[in-house]
Write an enzyme that holds these catalytic residues in place. Structure first.
Site, PDB file in Angstrom:
ATOM      1  CE  LYS A 107      41.507  36.186  35.850  1.00  0.00           C
ATOM      2  NZ  LYS A 107      41.120  35.860  37.250  1.00  0.00           N
ATOM      3  CB  SER A 148      38.438  35.671  40.428  1.00  0.00           C
ATOM      4  OG  SER A 148      38.657  36.905  41.044  1.00  0.00           O
ATOM      5  CB  SER A 178      39.405  39.119  38.514  1.00  0.00           C
ATOM      6  OG  SER A 178      39.940  37.819  38.721  1.00  0.00           O
TER       7      SER A 178
END
Lengths: 105, 493, 503
Positions: free
Chosen positions: C80, C179, C155
């Site tokens: 990420k 997330s 996310s």
């Protein structure tokens, strides 16, 4: 009492984020919606309940030894400055400060 | 403006101090392992943590925590069983995260005190007064900013500022007193005492000049006999003992003048300008700053064990007051001398070593320490002891001792050898000096006559004549004794 | 030649060890797959060919030299874009950090690399992880590999999508309120949020410091376990004060029988009015899968769970405001040009560097922390946190894990969720264990009967019992596969038929 646009303007100034008038209107609506979501917190009787600031159980007293660069993290000057938009010689540069001052130290 | 003494007759003064001390004797910063900088080029000792880079996380320096606990123990504080680090927010680039990691309502050390001994002046007797310490908390120092283009590095008129984060993250302890201080003199004495304690603990070099010990003061006044506290002002830049005293004295007088003219003191922060000997307004505080303090989620809570505290207690050395009392009781040193020596760890160490070498004249060792040693740069215990012994034997005068000290300073020479080699040793044989005394008395009949009429002052003049005649080799004390003996004999005879 | 994009991390590791293919071949296959599929998915903000090929070459050299290979040797991994990796930018999908070069490598990334993983790139996300759809990325949205008209969740949407599309075998995400788990659920992959403190946060750009936790995505529970072992292998991270020791051994116990274990369900949640029928079907399938393996289902309660959203949206924004205060354009990040004063520069850099949601969260936090307001919301939220944590402790006295929904619905279509506070409410099922700190994992449980999209269930376990949690997750996965509802190692169907060939 709901937050007014002026309240939100003051908060934005504190948080150092310039907002347009339209953004301020939208932000005011948002802030009031968000604060409304938090109301359940105010309906509790929490007398005598200790807060949990850290979800880490009984972990406490975490410290490290006083040894220079034990983790090899010191940055070379070029590395330290490479992400800064404005530098002079070995320093980070900011424009004139005009009337601002640091906190109460 | 009225003088401080006049103001103090009509007004009660309330002073509180905030003292920041950088833990300069540690190796590394508070929350990262960057070297503590002293004179390195800008941004030499920086890492992701102290530059506040995204993703970097703090880990507290154990020795810094030990240091503050020692500071708390030495100032009679309670070491709190549980405390947190907090984040204190303000947007200013000298704090790389735009928040300072500090402590919240509960500090590591709370509710302490130091007893202040205020010496008497003239007719006023001395007194002892406790100054309560509200708290000592741990925090981190800010970066250094240089303002370019303005005058003398001041903000006003500067076109840009340059940031050096070497100092950012230096461990700092902030001590806050209760408003127990009543005169600028007490404030100065408190600061001196605190400095001596911290020096004894070895947690900082305590240099006010270099900024490793900094002081702010809050001061308010109220009319004698009233109880309503006055509005306080905050004084910044009290960065020498003299500034601390003078700025507070100025501010007290200024407030009195404002109030006596029917005005009101405003709650404001004022800056002491030592060159102009005045305080000027930095900013007016209409409302308290809102720093949005909350417990730092990146740092685990502290609940220091009794074991940890005991280990710190074991490392607290004998403190200046205890040392002074011991010097007085065990070595018979005068209080003033004992106080001065005990206040400096280096001096105390040197003194104790020298006193062991010359145990029968500890008082003279103290005398050398107080009156001569401060002028030296590198003097050894053996040299101090040697000088004391020379003085004890009346082999040299005090003025000569100063000369000898200059010669041996920075070397390992023995003062006794220096004295002998240079023929400085004074003649302490009364028979050898008696001739000189008689000669001088013969030359000075009018002084002899004056003595006879009761003037004792002439003895000093006659001693001087003897010293001159012996080209400095005679012992003045002995000359004095012999002269008085002779003169009294002449009077009787 | 096998389709390398369809292999699990275990298979890749074993194939490299056996000499069936090289790490370089795997890296090249992964990079080729990314090139081919990215136009439709947009999971990556950066693809790091150089870093990938260099790491793969190092793995091949180790093998050639007869050295022991790491547990993730040659496995393509994506990170990420809030995780620092030297040699890459770390943008947090924000204009604020568009050009920010990582000055150091995050501990979680370092540990994956130490285990021999091949880093192929940095994945898209909601800006600074504020969101549940990856739509708030300042650069572009990521598409759900199962249906390009739908969001991948957020996310960590890019990481979930990259794994679901077969671009990488494993990806790391961070989970502050769901997330990892919600995008895993939306994309039909497994996603674990370990117990807070298990994985170091050092080098991961913080959103909510007391809530954030890094965890892995994989297409099977086994791959997730393999990644966990790599993440905890170095013991607690001395650079993160809140990190704790966790023993390795996640991968060893997955096949241990779950017979006799008790899994708790919360009746009010299983029947929650916001739950879609598909999700309820998924929960039922998981319940059956567990019962079929001798697990007892017991009813428990989390009485304060209804307040979790309120607690979360008080704590999260406060920590976010504080963590994002450092972005002032001085030392790093976007700097507004030509400002005359520092005040202007700071306020305009932040106004123009941050997107709308990042501003909303920060202003909310700045308000909630103000004196006089702090005691009304933030402080009570931390007290409610205590209550929620005790609720969990009480529940886990009666069961080994909890079974609950991952999200109220399957992945929604772009633009469907436009009101921020409505989106916040969709985090209902995931945020409570960010508040309490214990672990949670989402496992696919079939495809929705009406949407055709992956349906997932969530399991939560007691703190620091994530091994057992994965063991139960593996039981669900096994039972679901046995029932013919969803196979482990499934790559989104539109990609299975084409491309991705290795050498």
């Amino acid at each position: 009492m709901p937050l007014s646009k002026e309240d939100v303007r003051t908060i934005a100034e504190y948080a150092r984020i310039v907002l347009t008038e339209q953004e301020l209107d939208e932000m005011t609506t948002y802030m009031n919606d968000a604060v409304r979501m938090l109301q359940p917190l105010r309906e509790y009787d929490l007398a005598g309940v200790e807060p949990t600031f850290h979800p880490i159980g009984n972990l406490s007293n975490v410290m490290t030894d006083d040894k220079v660069d034990a983790n090899g993290r010191a940055l070379h000057i070029d590395e330290a400055l490479k992400n800064a938009a404005s530098t002079r010689d070995r320093a980070f540069r900011v424009p004139s400060i005009l009337g601002e001052e640091g906190g109460d130290r | 403006m009225k003088k401080l003494n006049e103001v103090l007759r009509d007004w009660d003064v309330t002073i509180g101090l905030e003292v920041h001390t950088a833990l300069t004797t540690l190796q590394t910063k508070m929350f990262c392992d960057c070297k503590l900088s002293h004179d390195d080029p800008p941004n030499t000792n920086v890492c992701p943590v102290c530059l506040g880079m995204p993703g970097a996380l703090p880990v507290p320096n154990k020795k810094a925590i030990e240091s503050i606990v020692m500071a708390g123990l030495a100032t009679n504080c309670q070491i709190m069983p549980r405390s947190y680090f907090y984040r204190k927010h303000y947007f200013y680039p000298d704090m790389s995260k735009n928040y300072q990691t500090t402590q919240g309502p509960v500090a590591f050390c709370m509710h302490g005190h130091l007893d202040l001994e205020v010496p008497g002046q003239g007719a006023n007797g001395g007194y002892v007064t406790p100054i309560r310490i509200q708290r000592i908390h741990m925090e981190e120092d800010a970066a250094k900013m240089v303002h370019v283009g303005g005058q003398e590095g001041r903000i006003g008129g500067s076109s840009e500022s340059l940031l050096d984060y070497n100092r950012c993250g230096t461990p700092l302890i902030e001590l806050v007193t209760e408003p127990d201080i009543r005169t600028p003199e007490e404030a100065r004495l408190f600061m001196e005492k605190l400095r001596q304690v911290f020096l004894a603990l070895g947690i900082s070099d305590c240099s006010m000049e270099k900024g490793s010990m900094r002081c702010d003061g809050n001061v308010s006044i109220r009319r004698r006999g009233t109880t309503q506290l006055g509005t306080k002002t905050e004084m910044k830049n009290l960065n020498s003992f003299k500034s601390l005293h003078d700025a507070l004295a100025y501010e007290i007088c200024r407030q009195a003048e404002v109030l006596e003219a029917g005005g009101a003191v405003l709650q404001e922060t004022r800056h002491w300008e030592p060159s102009k000997r005045r305080t000027v307004v930095m900013r007016t505080k209409e409302t308290a700053d809102d720093y949005r303090m909350y417990p730092d989620p990146d740092l685990a809570p502290f609940d220091l064990s009794e074991e940890f505290v005991q280990a710190c207690r074991a490392r607290v050395p004998e403190l200046p007051d205890a040392k002074r009392d011991r010097y007085m009781a065990e070595l018979g040193i005068k209080r003033k001398d004992a106080d001065q020596i005990a206040g400096s760890p280096a001096a105390a160490l040197l003194f104790e070593e020298a006193a062991t070498m010359a145990p029968e004249c500890a008082g003279l060792v103290a005398n050398v320490m107080v009156n001569l040693a401060p002028a030296a740069t590198a003097i050894t215990a053996a040299q101090v002891a040697g000088l004391a012994e020379l003085l004890r034997d009346d082999a040299i005068t005090f003025a000569q001792a100063r000369e000898v000290l200059q010669i041996v300073d920075g070397t390992d020479a023995d003062p006794r050898e220096v004295v002998d080699k240079r023929g400085m040793r004074q003649i302490t044989d009364a028979d050898a000096l008696a001739t000189t005394v008689d000669e001088v008395l013969q030359r000075c009949p009018s002084q002899v006559a004056q003595y006879k009429e009761g003037s004792r002052k002439v003895v000093g003049f006659l001693v001087g004549q003897c010293m001159k005649a012996s080209r400095g080799t005679g012992n003045p004390k002995l000359f004095n004794k012999l002269l008085v003996q002779r003169l009294d004999e002449m009077n009787r005879g | 030649m096998e389709r390398l994009d369809l292999l699990s991390a275990w298979q890749i590791r074993a194939g490299i060890e056996a000499g069936d293919f090289s790490a370089t071949e795997v890296a090249q296959a992964s990079l080729a797959t990314i090139r081919e599929r990215e136009p439709r998915i947009q999971a990556f903000l950066q693809v790091c060919d150089d870093l990938a090929l260099k790491a793969a070459a190092a793995t091949d050299a180790r093998r050639a030299a007869g050295q022991k290979l790491g547990s993730l040797a040659g496995v393509p991994v994506a990170f990420k874009d809030n995780m620092h990796l030297v040699g890459s930018r770390t943008t947090c999908a924000s204009k604020m950090l568009e050009n920010y070069e990582s000055p150091f490598t995050a501990t979680c990334v370092r540990r994956m690399l130490d285990a021999g993983a091949t880093p192929v790139g940095k994945t898209n996300m909601d800006e600074f992880a504020f969101g549940s759809s990856t739509e708030s990325s300042a650069f572009f949205p990521t598409h759900n590999p199962w249906d390009a008209n739908r969001v991948p969740g957020g996310s960590s949407g890019g990481s979930a999508a990259a794994v679901a599309a077969g671009e990488v075998a494993i990806a790391l995400g961070s989970d502050t309120g769901g997330s990892i788990r919600q995008p895993a659920a939306f994309c039909g992959v497994v996603g674990l949020k370990p117990t807070y403190g298990s994985v170091s946060r050092y080098g991961v750009v913080a959103f909510g410091s007391s809530l954030d936790q890094v965890g892995p995505f994989g297409r099977s529970v086994a791959d997730v376990a393999l990644a966990m072992d790599a993440l905890v292998a170095g013991g607690r991270d001395r650079l993160d004060s809140t990190s704790q020791n966790v023993d390795v051994g996640f991968a060893n116990c997955l096949e241990d029988p779950v017979e006799g274990m008790r899994v708790g369900v919360i009746p009010s949640l299983m029947e929650h009015k916001g739950l879609s029928a598909e999700i309820k079907e998924g929960l039922e399938a998981a319940r059956k899968a567990l019962k079929g393996q001798g697990v007892r289902i017991v009813e428990v309660g989390l009485p304060n769970m209804d307040s979790a959203i309120a607690a979360y949206y008080a704590i999260g924004p406060c920590e976010a405001f504080s963590n994002l205060a450092r972005f002032d354009g001085v030392r790093f990040g976007y700097q507004e040009p030509s400002c005359e004063t520092l005040a202007q520069q700071t306020a305009f850099s932040r106004a123009h560097g941050f997107g709308a949601e990042a501003k909303r969260r920060q202003l909310l936090g700045a308000y909630l922390l103000a004196s006089g307001v702090y005691d009304k919301y933030y402080y009570p939220a931390q007290q409610v946190r205590t209550l929620i944590t005790s609720d969990y402790a009480a529940a886990f006295k009666r069961c080994d894990a909890l079974l609950l929904p991952a999200a109220p619905t399957t992945a929604w279509q772009f633009g469907h969720m436009s009101d921020p506070t409505q989106m916040y409410a969709s985090d209902l099922f995931t945020i409570s264990n960010n508040i309490a700190g214990n672990g949670g994992v989402c496992v696919p449980a079939g495809l929705g009967s009406s949407s055709g999209m992956p349906v997932a269930v969530q399991l939560q376990g007691p703190p620091f019992e994530d091994k057992k949690l994965l063991q139960v997750a593996r039981a669900v996965e096994r039972g679901i596969a046995h029932a013919g509802l969803f196979e482990p190692n499934t790559v989104a169907p539109s990609f299975v038929e084409r491309g991705g060939d290795g050498a």
